[in-house]
Each structure stands twice: as structure tokens, then as C-alpha cells.
Design a protein around this motif. Structure first.
Motif, PDB file in Angstrom:
ATOM      1  N   PHE A  94      27.167  15.737 -30.661  1.00  0.00           N
ATOM      2  CA  PHE A  94      27.168  14.330 -31.275  1.00  0.00           C
ATOM      3  C   PHE A  94      27.949  13.184 -29.640  1.00  0.00           C
ATOM      4  O   PHE A  94      27.251  12.317 -29.914  1.00  0.00           O
ATOM      5  CB  PHE A  94      29.059  14.315 -32.825  1.00  0.00           C
ATOM      6  CG  PHE A  94      29.530  12.679 -32.515  1.00  0.00           C
ATOM      7  CD1 PHE A  94      28.950  12.226 -32.991  1.00  0.00           C
ATOM      8  CD2 PHE A  94      30.783  12.611 -31.688  1.00  0.00           C
ATOM      9  CE1 PHE A  94      29.556  10.789 -32.965  1.00  0.00           C
ATOM     10  CE2 PHE A  94      31.703  11.903 -31.837  1.00  0.00           C
ATOM     11  CZ  PHE A  94      30.650  10.187 -32.342  1.00  0.00           C
ATOM     12  N   THR A  95      28.384  14.010 -29.159  1.00  0.00           N
ATOM     13  CA  THR A  95      28.702  13.603 -28.029  1.00  0.00           C
ATOM     14  C   THR A  95      27.748  12.909 -26.878  1.00  0.00           C
ATOM     15  O   THR A  95      27.441  11.858 -26.323  1.00  0.00           O
ATOM     16  CB  THR A  95      29.924  13.847 -26.862  1.00  0.00           C
ATOM     17  OG1 THR A  95      31.071  14.314 -27.397  1.00  0.00           O
ATOM     18  CG2 THR A  95      30.085  13.048 -26.139  1.00  0.00           C
ATOM     19  N   VAL A  96      27.086  14.291 -26.853  1.00  0.00           N
ATOM     20  CA  VAL A  96      25.846  14.127 -26.112  1.00  0.00           C
ATOM     21  C   VAL A  96      24.481  13.466 -26.183  1.00  0.00           C
ATOM     22  O   VAL A  96      23.537  12.299 -25.574  1.00  0.00           O
ATOM     23  CB  VAL A  96      25.343  15.365 -25.482  1.00  0.00           C
ATOM     24  CG1 VAL A  96      23.479  15.290 -25.096  1.00  0.00           C
ATOM     25  CG2 VAL A  96      26.079  15.734 -25.133  1.00  0.00           C
ATOM     26  N   SER A  97      24.429  12.980 -27.445  1.00  0.00           N
ATOM     27  CA  SER A  97      23.087  12.410 -28.352  1.00  0.00           C
ATOM     28  C   SER A  97      23.695  10.796 -28.203  1.00  0.00           C
ATOM     29  O   SER A  97      23.522  10.382 -28.444  1.00  0.00           O
ATOM     30  CB  SER A  97      22.983  12.566 -30.355  1.00  0.00           C
ATOM     31  OG  SER A  97      23.670  12.513 -30.769  1.00  0.00           O
ATOM     32  N   LEU A  98      25.014  10.915 -28.702  1.00  0.00           N
ATOM     33  CA  LEU A  98      25.758   9.479 -28.901  1.00  0.00           C
ATOM     34  C   LEU A  98      25.497   8.445 -27.588  1.00  0.00           C
ATOM     35  O   LEU A  98      25.078   7.561 -27.671  1.00  0.00           O
ATOM     36  CB  LEU A  98      26.881   8.867 -29.286  1.00  0.00           C
ATOM     37  CG  LEU A  98      27.355   7.688 -29.444  1.00  0.00           C
ATOM     38  CD1 LEU A  98      26.641   7.135 -30.822  1.00  0.00           C
ATOM     39  CD2 LEU A  98      28.953   7.831 -30.796  1.00  0.00           C
ATOM     40  N   ILE A  99      25.769   9.274 -26.030  1.00  0.00           N
ATOM     41  CA  ILE A  99      26.371   8.647 -24.623  1.00  0.00           C
ATOM     42  C   ILE A  99      25.298   8.417 -24.470  1.00  0.00           C
ATOM     43  O   ILE A  99      24.626   7.616 -23.483  1.00  0.00           O
ATOM     44  CB  ILE A  99      27.162   9.704 -24.085  1.00  0.00           C
ATOM     45  CG1 ILE A  99      28.711   8.977 -25.208  1.00  0.00           C
ATOM     46  CG2 ILE A  99      27.197   9.231 -22.836  1.00  0.00           C
ATOM     47  CD1 ILE A  99      29.636   9.840 -24.216  1.00  0.00           C
ATOM     48  N   THR A 100      24.104  10.101 -24.158  1.00  0.00           N
ATOM     49  CA  THR A 100      22.984  10.053 -23.780  1.00  0.00           C
ATOM     50  C   THR A 100      21.493   8.735 -24.551  1.00  0.00           C
ATOM     51  O   THR A 100      21.083   8.028 -23.360  1.00  0.00           O
ATOM     52  CB  THR A 100      22.149  11.258 -23.929  1.00  0.00           C
ATOM     53  OG1 THR A 100      22.982  11.937 -23.394  1.00  0.00           O
ATOM     54  CG2 THR A 100      21.300  11.293 -23.033  1.00  0.00           C
ATOM     55  N   GLY A 101      21.632   8.725 -25.891  1.00  0.00           N
ATOM     56  CA  GLY A 101      20.998   7.466 -26.409  1.00  0.00           C
ATOM     57  C   GLY A 101      21.122   6.010 -26.411  1.00  0.00           C
ATOM     58  O   GLY A 101      20.490   5.771 -25.900  1.00  0.00           O
ATOM     59  N   LEU A 235      21.728  18.661 -24.344  1.00  0.00           N
ATOM     60  CA  LEU A 235      20.679  18.144 -24.049  1.00  0.00           C
ATOM     61  C   LEU A 235      19.224  17.989 -24.574  1.00  0.00           C
ATOM     62  O   LEU A 235      18.598  17.394 -25.755  1.00  0.00           O
ATOM     63  CB  LEU A 235      20.834  17.571 -22.858  1.00  0.00           C
ATOM     64  CG  LEU A 235      19.454  15.754 -22.337  1.00  0.00           C
ATOM     65  CD1 LEU A 235      19.864  14.595 -23.902  1.00  0.00           C
ATOM     66  CD2 LEU A 235      20.134  15.376 -21.063  1.00  0.00           C
ATOM     67  N   GLY A 236      19.158  19.137 -24.213  1.00  0.00           N
ATOM     68  CA  GLY A 236      17.567  19.982 -24.870  1.00  0.00           C
ATOM     69  C   GLY A 236      17.751  20.389 -25.994  1.00  0.00           C
ATOM     70  O   GLY A 236      16.729  20.045 -26.304  1.00  0.00           O
ATOM     71  N   ASP A 237      18.915  20.675 -26.597  1.00  0.00           N
ATOM     72  CA  ASP A 237      18.567  21.066 -27.932  1.00  0.00           C
ATOM     73  C   ASP A 237      18.655  19.741 -28.789  1.00  0.00           C
ATOM     74  O   ASP A 237      17.636  19.565 -30.106  1.00  0.00           O
ATOM     75  CB  ASP A 237      19.839  21.396 -28.834  1.00  0.00           C
ATOM     76  CG  ASP A 237      20.273  22.650 -28.061  1.00  0.00           C
ATOM     77  OD1 ASP A 237      19.200  23.535 -28.109  1.00  0.00           O
ATOM     78  OD2 ASP A 237      21.220  23.584 -28.077  1.00  0.00           O
ATOM     79  N   VAL A 238      19.007  18.515 -28.633  1.00  0.00           N
ATOM     80  CA  VAL A 238      19.445  17.368 -28.903  1.00  0.00           C
ATOM     81  C   VAL A 238      17.317  16.672 -29.012  1.00  0.00           C
ATOM     82  O   VAL A 238      17.129  16.398 -30.283  1.00  0.00           O
ATOM     83  CB  VAL A 238      19.956  16.517 -28.505  1.00  0.00           C
ATOM     84  CG1 VAL A 238      20.077  14.545 -29.088  1.00  0.00           C
ATOM     85  CG2 VAL A 238      21.362  16.457 -29.091  1.00  0.00           C
ATOM     86  N   ILE A 239      16.805  17.045 -27.991  1.00  0.00           N
ATOM     87  CA  ILE A 239      15.684  15.978 -27.681  1.00  0.00           C
ATOM     88  C   ILE A 239      14.181  17.392 -28.904  1.00  0.00           C
ATOM     89  O   ILE A 239      13.822  16.340 -28.843  1.00  0.00           O
ATOM     90  CB  ILE A 239      15.333  16.356 -25.726  1.00  0.00           C
ATOM     91  CG1 ILE A 239      16.578  15.592 -25.561  1.00  0.00           C
ATOM     92  CG2 ILE A 239      14.054  15.877 -25.820  1.00  0.00           C
ATOM     93  CD1 ILE A 239      15.903  15.377 -24.044  1.00  0.00           C
ATOM     94  N   ARG A 240      14.619  18.292 -28.509  1.00  0.00           N
ATOM     95  CA  ARG A 240      13.795  18.987 -28.873  1.00  0.00           C
ATOM     96  C   ARG A 240      13.504  18.951 -30.688  1.00  0.00           C
ATOM     97  O   ARG A 240      12.491  18.990 -31.299  1.00  0.00           O
ATOM     98  CB  ARG A 240      14.381  20.736 -28.689  1.00  0.00           C
ATOM     99  CG  ARG A 240      13.296  21.948 -29.205  1.00  0.00           C
ATOM    100  CD  ARG A 240      12.946  23.589 -29.113  1.00  0.00           C
ATOM    101  NE  ARG A 240      14.260  23.525 -30.107  1.00  0.00           N
ATOM    102  CZ  ARG A 240      15.776  23.785 -28.988  1.00  0.00           C
ATOM    103  NH1 ARG A 240      16.440  23.747 -28.027  1.00  0.00           N
ATOM    104  NH2 ARG A 240      16.938  24.230 -30.185  1.00  0.00           N
ATOM    105  N   VAL A 241      15.039  18.918 -31.169  1.00  0.00           N
ATOM    106  CA  VAL A 241      14.605  18.399 -32.626  1.00  0.00           C
ATOM    107  C   VAL A 241      14.682  17.247 -32.609  1.00  0.00           C
ATOM    108  O   VAL A 241      13.832  16.773 -33.765  1.00  0.00           O
ATOM    109  CB  VAL A 241      16.293  19.000 -33.078  1.00  0.00           C
ATOM    110  CG1 VAL A 241      16.337  18.684 -34.519  1.00  0.00           C
ATOM    111  CG2 VAL A 241      16.662  20.592 -33.108  1.00  0.00           C
ATOM    112  N   GLY A 242      14.644  15.986 -32.117  1.00  0.00           N
ATOM    113  CA  GLY A 242      14.455  14.981 -32.506  1.00  0.00           C
ATOM    114  C   GLY A 242      12.886  14.320 -31.642  1.00  0.00           C
ATOM    115  O   GLY A 242      12.583  12.806 -32.476  1.00  0.00           O
ATOM    116  N   LEU A 243      12.177  15.385 -31.048  1.00  0.00           N
ATOM    117  CA  LEU A 243      11.156  15.008 -30.286  1.00  0.00           C
ATOM    118  C   LEU A 243       9.569  14.494 -31.516  1.00  0.00           C
ATOM    119  O   LEU A 243       9.173  13.517 -31.537  1.00  0.00           O
ATOM    120  CB  LEU A 243      10.234  16.320 -29.606  1.00  0.00           C
ATOM    121  CG  LEU A 243       9.181  15.441 -28.834  1.00  0.00           C
ATOM    122  CD1 LEU A 243       9.689  14.756 -27.648  1.00  0.00           C
ATOM    123  CD2 LEU A 243       8.712  17.325 -27.792  1.00  0.00           C
TER     124      LEU A 243
END
Length: 326
Positions: A94-101, A235-243
Motif C-alpha cells: 500500500f505504501t510503496v504503490s501510493l508514494i511511488t505513484g 516495487l517489483g511486485d506492484v509494477i509486475r501486476v500493474g503492468l
């Protein structure tokens, strides 16, 4: 086994319907913002201004790419680990996806603002009259990325946190504010096409204000937890699934850039105005397909984390019916 599948189908259908309305409104908010701008700009400012709105489509797709890459990736991965009762990892995702986005969209907006003039020339194919309109619309519009990512990203987690109605209210408010301000800023404030871009940004800003209570709520199950050494992995998990969602917007960006360039080179601004109408019709049609998949993602993610294959099958079946009916 048959009784268990029937029970899963009933429960999943109920939950899917509960999520579908908020997903429909949130999916439509981004598309409808452009549609509303096009309709009002076309009626009040004419075909040249309407063509300018259509020419900014690649920039809007770029915003959507970054927004969906991180919001969908974060929401889905967090739902999966929530299903496994791994709350710490869910908080980190949750933290990584929101802040990195937010960081990536801010950098994107900054780059567009710095390069706005040469970009507007490239988008309008050197047509001076259209280029001025594109520039005026683009500068305030690109600022919408930050409140969009914050309000809709947080609202999606609020929806998974058991309050789909609240996320629906955010989408409704953003569109309502955009619609009203579009007319007011263009018709009465005399801001021209810049008013249309600004109204979109202010609409998302109104949505961002509405999600603030959830951000400070003690009942929120997602918390800000920085992953420290696991940042790269999360971050890799988030990007891989959201790609996949991001690539969909990326291909749309490429398609619109090529088609817009060809139309401006051959038919000029009248042809581009007609193309803008076609883009809006396509955007409205895609709303139902997008909302069905968006409603399905957190449900399937949680069921996948729990290892509930029957539940996932029932969810996919329900979503397929909605898409076919649409």
C-alpha cells in the motif's frame, strides 16, 4: 462440491455487484472528464478548440498509464497478501504503490510543463492556431495527475477496506465539480479552453479532499509502513501486476499519437475535431469493460491469496456476464 460452488457463486455475485457500481464510477471518471471537456468546449468554443482537446489524448493516456500501473498493481498485490493474512506486507505494498505513484506522476507532470511549448507544436503538427489552444489546455490539465493519483488510488483501498460507497462518492464529486466548473470558467470567467483543463484538475482536487478522512481514520486497515530493504522487491511486485493495465494505456498512447499526427497532416483541425468525437464514443463504450475488470481485481486477489479456486472461477463467470451484457 456442487453445493459449495453454488454458495461461492452466490456470495461472489453479491460482492461483485457491491463493488461494480463504485468501479463503474471510478473507471468512468477519467474517461468522462475528457468527454465532458470535449462536449462543453465544442459547444462553447468551436471545432478548433475541440480538436485541441483531442490532440492532448497522448498526454492523458500517459497520466492514466502511471496512475493505473501503481494503483492497480498496489491494490491487487495488497489484496492477495491480505487473503493470506499477511497484513505487514499488505501495508508495505500500500505504501510503496501510493508514494511511488505520486512521485512518478509528479515528475511526469513537471516534464510536461517544462516541455509544454515544443510538445504542443509537435502535437498540433505546426498549426499555429491549434497549437495555442493545445498549450492553453495542456498546462492546467497535466496538474490533474497528482490529485487523480492520490484521490482515486486511496479511494480504491478504501473500497477494499469495506466502503465501496465512499469511493463512488469520490468519483461522482470529481465529475460533478468538473462539469459545473467547465461551464462556469469557460462561459462566465472567460478563461477559454484553459478553463476546461483547470476544471478537470479542480474536480480531482475535490475528490482528494473527500478521501482525507479515510487517510486519517483509525479504522483504516492499510497503514503506511516503509519496506526498507524490501523496497525493490515490493516495487517489483506492484509494477509486475500493474503492468498489463499500464501497457493497455501505453498502446492507446501510441495509437492516438500516430492517428492524431496523420489526421492533422491530411485533414487538419476539422478532421481532428471529428476524431475527438470518435475517441469519446470509444471511451464511453470501454467504461463497462474496464469497470468489470476493476471490480473483479480485489475480489480475485483476495480469493487467490486464500487459495479459493472455486471463488475465483465464480468471480470470473460473473464478470464475463457483465461484459457480454454491456
Amino acid at each position: 462440491m456442487v453445493e459449495m460452488y453454488a454458495r461461492n457463486q452466490l456470495l461472489v455475485t453479491h460482492k461483485f455487484r457491491e463493488y461494480l457500481l463504485s468501479a463503474l464510477l471510478m473507471s468512468s471518471a477519467v474517461s468522462l472528464a475528457t468527454v465532458v471537456d470535449s462536449i462543453i468546449v465544442g459547444r462553447l468554443l468551436g471545432s478548433v478548440a475541440l480538436s485541441a482537446v483531442g490532440l492532448t489524448a497522448p498526454v492523458i493516456y500517459g497520466l492514466n498509464l502511471l496512475h493505473l500501473l501503481f494503483s492497480v498493481g498496489g491494490l491487487t498485490t495488497a489484496s492477495i497478501v491480505k487473503g493470506r493474512r499477511d497484513h505487514k506486507t499488505a501495508d508495505q505494498l500500500f505504501t510503496v504503490s501510493l508514494i511511488t505513484g505520486l512521485i512518478c506522476i509528479s515528475l511526469y507532470a513537471l516534464g510536461i510543463i517544462i516541455l509544454a511549448e515544443p510538445l504542443s507544436v509537435a502535437l498540433s503538427r505546426g498549426n499555429a492556431l491549434v497549437q495555442d489552444q493545445v498549450l492553453d489546455y495542456l498546462r492546467p490539465l497535466v496538474l490533474a495527475g497528482l490529485p487523480l493519483s492520490f484521490s482515486f488510488g486511496l479511494a480504491q483501498f478504501h473500497r477494499v477496506d469495506g466502503n465501496p460507497r465512499a469511493s463512488a462518492v469520490v468519483a461522482l464529486t470529481a465529475n460533478a465539480v468538473n462539469l459545473v466548473l467547465d461551464y462556469v470558467l469557460i462561459r462566465y470567467a472567460g478563461m477559454g479552453i484553459a478553463g476546461a483543463g483547470l476544471s478537470t484538475t479542480l474536480g480531482y482536487l475535490a475528490g482528494a479532499i473527500l478521501v482525507l478522512p479515510y487517510l486519517f481514520s483509525k479504522k483504516r486497515s492499510f497503514h503506511f509502513v516503509w519496506p526498507e530493504k524490501k523496497l525493490r522487491s515490493r516495487l517489483g511486485d506492484v509494477i509486475r501486476v500493474g503492468l498489463p493495465k499500464g501497457l493497455n494505456q501505453g498502446t492507446s498512447l501510441l495509437r492516438s499519437a500516430v492517428l492524431n499526427s496523420l489526421i492533422m497532416a491530411t485533414l487538419g483541425s476539422p478532421g481532428m475535431a471529428a476524431m475527438a468525437v470518435c475517441i469519446n464514443a470509444l471511451a464511453i463504450t470501454a467504461i463497462f469493460i474496464t469497470s468489470s475488470s476493476d471490480a473483479m481485481l480485489p475480489i480475485v486477489g483476495t480469493l487467490y491469496g486464500e487459495g479459493d479456486a472455486l471463488g475465483m472461477r465464480a468471480t470470473a463467470k460473473t464478470a464475463s456476464r457483465v461484459i457480454l451484457l454491456a
